[in-house]
Design an enzyme around this catalytic site. Sequence first.
Site: not given
Length: 250
Positions: A159, A163
């Site tokens: 993640y 990002k």
Amino acid sequence: MTPSANLQGQTALVTGASRGIGKAIALALGKAGAEVIVNYSSSSNKAKEVVEEIISSGGNAYSLQANVAEESSVNEMVKTILERSGHLDVLVNNAGITNDGLLMRMKTEDWQSVIDLNLSGVFLCTRAVSRSMIKQKKGRIINITSVVGLMGNAGQANYSAAKAGVIGLTKSTAKEFAIRGITVNAVAPGFITTDMTKDLNSDQILSAIPLGKFGSPEHVAGAVCFLAADPAASYITGQVLQVDGGMVMS
Ligand code: NAP
């Protein structure tokens, strides 16, 4: 929330707008006068409810199913919007998932699924809308990243990498598109109360937030509306706006 942005006459696509932050963004853009396309993956009823809420408060909206991680699905969605609405002025790349786990034990598919949606999905949607935005010499692209992309987080290698990638993608796209009258910015939420964060240990996280509370989807929606607004945000591009209660200060 009553947004001060005036987006009358504009069309805005919000990916992953059936729930959480995307829903709040769709409602806020609708209140600001934009025609809103509520994209979803599987929650068709929830997406319809968002559309109905926008229409019942005097706005204009419709929903479209598309898997943002799939090239053909994204291209089909954008084609449908351009045929139905005639133009697309604001793209909010919001759809995202988590598939947490320590790196040593992380399955390749858990790495790949998060990269495919949270990073490649932003690329696919941005590329799909770019031709029409470049042609009209006008557009706003707002990518929802995360503070985790700035600071990293144990258990979220996939993640946080996705990002962080969105931040690099935002800056490169901003540089490519600036001359075409299109701004590209990112919004980095901290911990926001949604389905995505409902299972987290809140005491531990709260101690890291100077403002002492979780954010709401409406806090993020306010920042997105600002970045979509003209002329307020028209001289801002390639930036990351943190909505995190002060969690990360550089
Ligand atoms: P959420 O409540 O879990 O909602 C996720 C949304 O993404 C849903 O509308 C879902 O649609 C949609 N979605 C999932 N897979 C999709 C796909 N393949 N194609 C299209 N749409 C898809 O998440 P959230 O908390 O609102 O998060 C929204 C964004 O903010 C994400 O990018 C997330 O990474 C980011 N963010 C969240 C937080 C936080 O604290 N919540 C913090 C920082 C950043 P369905 O309902 O159809 O499944």
